[in-house]
Design a protein around this motif. Structure first.
Motif, mmCIF file in Angstrom:
data_model
loop_
_atom_site.group_PDB
_atom_site.id
_atom_site.type_symbol
_atom_site.label_atom_id
_atom_site.label_comp_id
_atom_site.label_asym_id
_atom_site.label_seq_id
_atom_site.Cartn_x
_atom_site.Cartn_y
_atom_site.Cartn_z
ATOM 1 N N LEU A 264 -1.789 8.010 -24.794
ATOM 2 C CA LEU A 264 -2.317 7.196 -25.886
ATOM 3 C C LEU A 264 -3.297 7.981 -26.742
ATOM 4 O O LEU A 264 -3.299 7.891 -27.960
ATOM 5 C CB LEU A 264 -3.021 5.957 -25.320
ATOM 6 C CG LEU A 264 -2.109 4.874 -24.770
ATOM 7 C CD1 LEU A 264 -2.928 3.792 -24.101
ATOM 8 C CD2 LEU A 264 -1.273 4.294 -25.896
ATOM 9 N N GLU A 265 -4.144 8.788 -26.087
ATOM 10 C CA GLU A 265 -5.216 9.448 -26.818
ATOM 11 C C GLU A 265 -4.718 10.685 -27.549
ATOM 12 O O GLU A 265 -5.152 10.972 -28.661
ATOM 13 C CB GLU A 265 -6.322 9.826 -25.823
ATOM 14 C CG GLU A 265 -7.635 10.192 -26.435
ATOM 15 C CD GLU A 265 -8.210 9.107 -27.320
ATOM 16 O OE1 GLU A 265 -8.106 7.926 -26.939
ATOM 17 O OE2 GLU A 265 -8.733 9.439 -28.381
ATOM 18 N N GLU A 266 -3.824 11.419 -26.921
ATOM 19 C CA GLU A 266 -3.490 12.739 -27.458
ATOM 20 C C GLU A 266 -2.128 12.803 -28.134
ATOM 21 O O GLU A 266 -1.952 13.587 -29.055
ATOM 22 C CB GLU A 266 -3.532 13.787 -26.336
ATOM 23 C CG GLU A 266 -4.842 13.831 -25.570
ATOM 24 C CD GLU A 266 -5.944 14.532 -26.353
ATOM 25 O OE1 GLU A 266 -5.618 15.257 -27.308
ATOM 26 O OE2 GLU A 266 -7.123 14.338 -26.018
ATOM 27 N N PHE A 267 -1.176 12.041 -27.659
ATOM 28 C CA PHE A 267 0.174 12.250 -28.152
ATOM 29 C C PHE A 267 0.739 11.090 -28.957
ATOM 30 O O PHE A 267 1.536 11.306 -29.850
ATOM 31 C CB PHE A 267 1.123 12.556 -26.973
ATOM 32 C CG PHE A 267 0.793 13.845 -26.270
ATOM 33 C CD1 PHE A 267 1.129 15.070 -26.829
ATOM 34 C CD2 PHE A 267 0.128 13.832 -25.058
ATOM 35 C CE1 PHE A 267 0.816 16.253 -26.199
ATOM 36 C CE2 PHE A 267 -0.189 15.020 -24.412
ATOM 37 C CZ PHE A 267 0.157 16.226 -24.990
ATOM 38 N N ALA A 268 0.330 9.865 -28.637
ATOM 39 C CA ALA A 268 0.961 8.724 -29.289
ATOM 40 C C ALA A 268 0.638 8.727 -30.774
ATOM 41 O O ALA A 268 -0.472 9.058 -31.165
ATOM 42 C CB ALA A 268 0.474 7.426 -28.647
ATOM 43 N N PRO A 269 1.624 8.380 -31.618
ATOM 44 C CA PRO A 269 1.313 8.244 -33.042
ATOM 45 C C PRO A 269 0.370 7.058 -33.230
ATOM 46 O O PRO A 269 0.468 6.056 -32.519
ATOM 47 C CB PRO A 269 2.691 7.974 -33.669
ATOM 48 C CG PRO A 269 3.523 7.448 -32.553
ATOM 49 C CD PRO A 269 3.018 8.074 -31.300
ATOM 50 N N LYS A 270 -0.559 7.210 -34.155
ATOM 51 C CA LYS A 270 -1.491 6.099 -34.395
ATOM 52 C C LYS A 270 -0.826 5.123 -35.355
ATOM 53 O O LYS A 270 -0.682 5.401 -36.543
ATOM 54 C CB LYS A 270 -2.793 6.628 -35.005
ATOM 55 C CG LYS A 270 -3.499 7.665 -34.132
ATOM 56 C CD LYS A 270 -4.407 7.013 -33.092
ATOM 57 C CE LYS A 270 -4.967 8.031 -32.131
ATOM 58 N NZ LYS A 270 -3.994 8.555 -31.142
ATOM 59 N N ASN A 271 -0.363 4.008 -34.829
ATOM 60 C CA ASN A 271 0.246 2.995 -35.699
ATOM 61 C C ASN A 271 -0.027 1.605 -35.141
ATOM 62 O O ASN A 271 -0.810 1.444 -34.206
ATOM 63 C CB ASN A 271 1.750 3.253 -35.844
ATOM 64 C CG ASN A 271 2.437 3.354 -34.486
ATOM 65 O OD1 ASN A 271 1.951 2.795 -33.502
ATOM 66 N ND2 ASN A 271 3.543 4.059 -34.433
ATOM 67 N N LYS A 272 0.648 0.631 -35.708
ATOM 68 C CA LYS A 272 0.422 -0.754 -35.298
ATOM 69 C C LYS A 272 0.678 -0.924 -33.802
ATOM 70 O O LYS A 272 -0.071 -1.592 -33.095
ATOM 71 C CB LYS A 272 1.353 -1.675 -36.097
ATOM 72 C CG LYS A 272 0.933 -1.832 -37.545
ATOM 73 C CD LYS A 272 0.540 -3.280 -37.849
ATOM 74 C CE LYS A 272 -0.308 -3.368 -39.102
ATOM 75 N NZ LYS A 272 0.345 -2.758 -40.288
ATOM 76 N N PHE B 281 -1.844 -2.168 -30.979
ATOM 77 C CA PHE B 281 -1.525 -3.352 -30.186
ATOM 78 C C PHE B 281 -1.687 -3.045 -28.696
ATOM 79 O O PHE B 281 -2.286 -3.815 -27.947
ATOM 80 C CB PHE B 281 -0.083 -3.762 -30.506
ATOM 81 C CG PHE B 281 0.417 -4.932 -29.708
ATOM 82 C CD1 PHE B 281 -0.004 -6.217 -30.011
ATOM 83 C CD2 PHE B 281 1.306 -4.739 -28.662
ATOM 84 C CE1 PHE B 281 0.447 -7.297 -29.278
ATOM 85 C CE2 PHE B 281 1.768 -5.815 -27.925
ATOM 86 C CZ PHE B 281 1.336 -7.097 -28.237
ATOM 87 N N ILE B 282 -1.187 -1.882 -28.278
ATOM 88 C CA ILE B 282 -1.302 -1.508 -26.870
ATOM 89 C C ILE B 282 -2.768 -1.343 -26.484
ATOM 90 O O ILE B 282 -3.210 -1.812 -25.429
ATOM 91 C CB ILE B 282 -0.515 -0.205 -26.602
ATOM 92 C CG1 ILE B 282 0.982 -0.477 -26.743
ATOM 93 C CG2 ILE B 282 -0.823 0.336 -25.212
ATOM 94 C CD1 ILE B 282 1.840 0.753 -26.628
ATOM 95 N N GLU B 283 -3.534 -0.712 -27.347
ATOM 96 C CA GLU B 283 -4.949 -0.494 -27.061
ATOM 97 C C GLU B 283 -5.682 -1.815 -26.860
ATOM 98 O O GLU B 283 -6.425 -1.998 -25.894
ATOM 99 C CB GLU B 283 -5.594 0.290 -28.206
ATOM 100 C CG GLU B 283 -7.101 0.294 -28.133
ATOM 101 C CD GLU B 283 -7.691 1.549 -28.723
ATOM 102 O OE1 GLU B 283 -6.995 2.201 -29.506
ATOM 103 O OE2 GLU B 283 -8.840 1.849 -28.385
ATOM 104 N N LEU C 145 -6.714 -6.506 -20.826
ATOM 105 C CA LEU C 145 -6.309 -6.473 -19.424
ATOM 106 C C LEU C 145 -7.516 -6.232 -18.524
ATOM 107 O O LEU C 145 -7.638 -6.804 -17.443
ATOM 108 C CB LEU C 145 -5.299 -5.339 -19.232
ATOM 109 C CG LEU C 145 -4.138 -5.602 -18.291
ATOM 110 C CD1 LEU C 145 -3.419 -6.864 -18.699
ATOM 111 C CD2 LEU C 145 -3.190 -4.420 -18.336
ATOM 112 N N ALA C 146 -8.422 -5.363 -18.997
ATOM 113 C CA ALA C 146 -9.606 -5.041 -18.202
ATOM 114 C C ALA C 146 -10.503 -6.260 -18.048
ATOM 115 O O ALA C 146 -11.329 -6.303 -17.145
ATOM 116 C CB ALA C 146 -10.371 -3.894 -18.853
ATOM 117 N N ALA C 147 -10.348 -7.240 -18.936
ATOM 118 C CA ALA C 147 -11.235 -8.395 -18.895
ATOM 119 C C ALA C 147 -10.578 -9.603 -18.245
ATOM 120 O O ALA C 147 -11.201 -10.647 -18.112
ATOM 121 C CB ALA C 147 -11.678 -8.749 -20.313
#
Ligand SMILES: Nc1ncnc2c1ncn2[C@@H]1O[C@H](COP(=O)(O)OP(=O)(O)OP(=O)(O)O)[C@@H](O)[C@H]1O
Ligand SMILES: [Mg+2]
Lengths: 265, 433
Positions: B240-248, B252-254, B260-262
């Protein structure tokens, strides 16, 4: 001696190493580089001068595609090195960057030992066949970076523990350890004292016999001392590009004249 | 400041030095106030912690010792014939031995004999049986053994049952106290460290109940949790941090990972019950399933901690490596990840510490079952530390009161240990440069 070098220089100033045609760079909506055309000659030192924020670093980073790493940055136009379009999809930026080395504006040694800092490039590119060879490359690079005497006894200490000026020379040594054909230097002397500066300038003078060197500098004197060609940038435009002697003695554009005489900047 | 109005030449502008001096006073006061508030907050936190630990220690310390009785048992060949092993009248042998130590007690009366036998823990006869079974040559000889006394006598010895209480309200009657005192006078009573607390699994009898099952269960569950959530969490974070393209989609996943953590842990328990046990048919009460469930909860924590640690690596390091012609993957694995490791490990251990104390999801998948042997694999039924605490807190026997506190202390001890490891790892990796 000096004359010899001058002749040699002139002889080499014939072939073009880098050609840029209609290069535009945008950071999101900011138009940072506006339609720049330039031909950078092989085996010469080319200086980029201009007021802060005019796009010198930005254009320099186009030449090894470092701008690819900035998400919002967009580059259009054509840049050719040795007649190869570097933005063509067949060109791997990783290979390009091995060919076009870079020294950054701020010293950025790896938090590894001095030895590993230098050896990293040769290692990943497989330039040394043995440990002995690697040792040789490290020593040679550190010598050329004018820092060997200061660090030869502590090669396994962290590079980040050096002074700012030493770090910058370490970064220069690291960049030349991979034997690039073109060396891009973004204000390499801004953190150096006059002695180290003189050493780096000497190094540049020596390097340009084998490589093309492009150097960004804020010091007119430095540009005059080390470069054969000078490009003056202003607000993203390449205003004037000519032999260094011409630029400093006989500028054609009034903006260039104002800048080198210290009226804008 | 007052110069402005008092100046004879009429109003004049205060110099910047005066303005700075005036504002300095104000800024100092603000800073002092902030310092005191901070100090107060820390003091309150410490006080609360102190009260918590003090109350646990004051009830729990008794559980770290256990009253034992040393007695000599004659293994009577008539009662315990070799050919009937492992069956035999072991309890009668113990009763006979007790009778000899208590002169004047009429052991021929069944009720009295039963009461005398009640001094010893129920586990004593099994201990004797195990010894005789493993070494049948003991039959016909005398065996000296030290065995736990039953819970009421343990309480009496520890002063938790007051002798001053009227007999009707007391679980140990006057004659029983007299027996106990006789035994104590003969030096048969001792109160050694309660190894059983760590070496025994759960039991209905407080004097025999221990945490081994819970410790083993928690170990398997945490191991499963770590093995699953650590690589997956780091992998997801790096992608997510290094390779994923930054898009919608990545936004959404972020957002979902943060959500999920909450999510309350009980929801994860329900999910695990439905999916792992309902659909996949994994065994109930198994630490493996517990570990899977805890991994679901720990993964978002690890992902968030890893991403923060990756983000904190200075961009100049990436640029330096990229500028030398390192590939993206080399930059990440040779430069960024090693620098982010202390942060990642700290986040992981904090996540695991949370998982260690998590109760609700384990209750839902049945890890609060009554299980009297430690799990030998992650697929055996087991409890875990927090669920064991839950079970003991619910048990009516007095002996479980101090054991509950002791178990909480053990759990806290593990948490402190894990956090210490986190600090150690962080310092060790950071000390490098
Ligand atoms: N990462 C970035 N994101 C957005 N805008 C940027 C970024 N980097 C540079 N810019 C913008 O591009 C323009 C040119 O910047 P650049 O760094 O190339 O200037 P420069 O000539 O190197 O200046 P200096 O001499 O101060 O280093 C500036 O207006 C700057 O604000
Ligand atoms: Mg710059």
């Amino acid at each position: 001696m000096n004359d010899m070098r001058k002749i040699e220089r002139d002889a080499n100033m014939t072939d073009t190493k880098i050609t840029a045609r209609g290069v535009n760079v945008y950071y999101g909506d900011t138009h940072a580089i506006k339609d720049v055309n330039i031909e950078i000659t092989d085996k010469t030192v080319t200086a980029f001068i201009g007021p802060s924020g005019c796009g010198k670093s930005t254009f320099l980073r186009c030449l090894n595609r470092m701008n690819d790493t900035i998400d919002i940055c967009r580059v259009t136009g054509e840049i050719r090195i040795d007649d190869q379009d570097i933005n063509h999809k067949s060109v791997d930026p990783v290979q390009l960057r091995a060919q076009v080395g870079m020294v950054f504006q701020k010293p950025n040694p790896f938090p590894k030992s001095i030895y590993d800092n230098i050896a990293y490039g040769p290692r990943i590119h497989g330039l040394a066949k043995s440990k002995v060879e690697l040792d040789e490359i490290v020593e040679k690079s550190l010598r050329r970076g004018a820092i060997w005497d200061e660090v030869k006894d502590r090669l396994d200490e962290p590079g980040t523990g050096l002074s700012g000026g030493q770090q910058q020379r370490l970064c220069i040594a690291r960049a030349i350890a991979t034997e690039p054909e073109v060396l891009l230097m973004d204000e390499p002397c801004s953190a150096l004292d006059p002695i180290a500066t003189a050493q780096v300038e000497e190094l540049i003078d020596e390097l340009h016999r084998d490589y093309s060197v492009v150097i960004v500098t804020h010091s007119m004197q430095q540009a005059a001392r080390v470069s054969q060609k000078t490009a003056f940038f202003h607000l993203g435009n390449l205003v004037e590009f000519n032999d260094t002697s011409e630029i400093f003695t006989n500028p054609t554009d009034t903006r260039t004249e104002s800048y080198i005489t210290g009226r804008i900047g | 400041m007052t110069d402005i109005t008092n100046a004879p030449a009429g109003p004049r502008k205060a110099t910047s030095t005066e303005l700075v001096a005036a504002s300095l006073k104000r800024r100092r006061r603000k800073q002092m106030r902030l310092q005191w508030i901070g100090l107060g907050a820390i003091s309150i936190a410490f006080l609360m912690l102190f009260i918590l630990v003090a109350s646990l220690v004051s009830t729990g310390w008794q559980a770290f010792t256990q009253t034992h009785l040393t007695l000599e048992v004659y293994v009577d060949p008539e009662e315990i014939p070799e050919e009937r092993l492992p069956r035999g009248g072991f309890d009668d042998a113990l009763a006979a031995s007790l009778g000899q130590m208590l002169p004047g007690v009429d052991m021929s009366d069944r009720a009295t004999a039963r009461a005398v036998e009640g001094i010893l823990s129920n586990g004593a006869q099994f201990e004797l049986r195990d010894r005789v079974v493993s070494d049948p040559s003991l039959i016909g000889q005398s065996v000296t053994m030290t065995v736990p006394v039953s819970d009421p006598y343990d309480q009496l010895n520890k002063g938790l049952i007051e002798r001053a209480t009227p007999e009707v309200n007391r679980r140990v009657k006057d004659n029983e106290i007299a027996w106990f005192d006789t035994l104590a006078e003969n030096g048969a009573i001792s109160k050694p460290f309660n190894f059983g607390l760590f070496a025994n699994a759960d039991s209905r009898f407080p004097e025999l109940a221990g945490l081994k099952g819970a410790l083993v269960g928690s170990f398997w569950a945490l191991l499963t949790c770590f093995v699953i959530s650590f690589p997956l969490g780091i992998g997801a974070a790096i992608y997510l941090e290094e390779f994923a393209p930054k898009n919608k989609l990545s936004d959404f996943i972020e957002v979902n990972i943060n959500n999920l953590a909450a999510v309350p842990s009980v929801v994860f328990g329900l999910l695990a019950l439905a999916v792992f046990i309902g659909w996949f048919g994994l065994p109930r009460s198994a630490p493996f399933v517990g570990g899977l469930t805890l991994a679901l909860m720990t993964m978002p924590t690890i992902i968030i901690a890893t991403r923060a640690a990756l983000k904190a690596v200075p961009p100049s390091i990436r640029e330096a490596a990229l500028g030398l012609g390192a590939s993206k993957q080399q930059v990440v694995f040779q430069h960024v990840l090693p620098l982010a490791m202390p942060g990642i490990l700290t986040g992981t251990i904090i996540g695991l510490a949370q998982a260690l104390g998590e109760t609700a999801p384990l209750l839902l998948i049945g890890m609060n079952a009554f299980i009297t042997s430690a799990a030998s694999s992650p697929f055996d039924s087991s409890t875990a530390l927090p669920t064991q605490i839950f079970i003991w807190a619910d048990s009516p026997e007095r002996g479980f009161v101090s054991r509950t506190s002791a178990a909480i202390l053990v759990l806290l001890g593990f948490l402190v240990m894990m956090n210490a490891v986190a600090i150690y790892l962080r310092q060790k990796f950071e000390r490098k440069w």
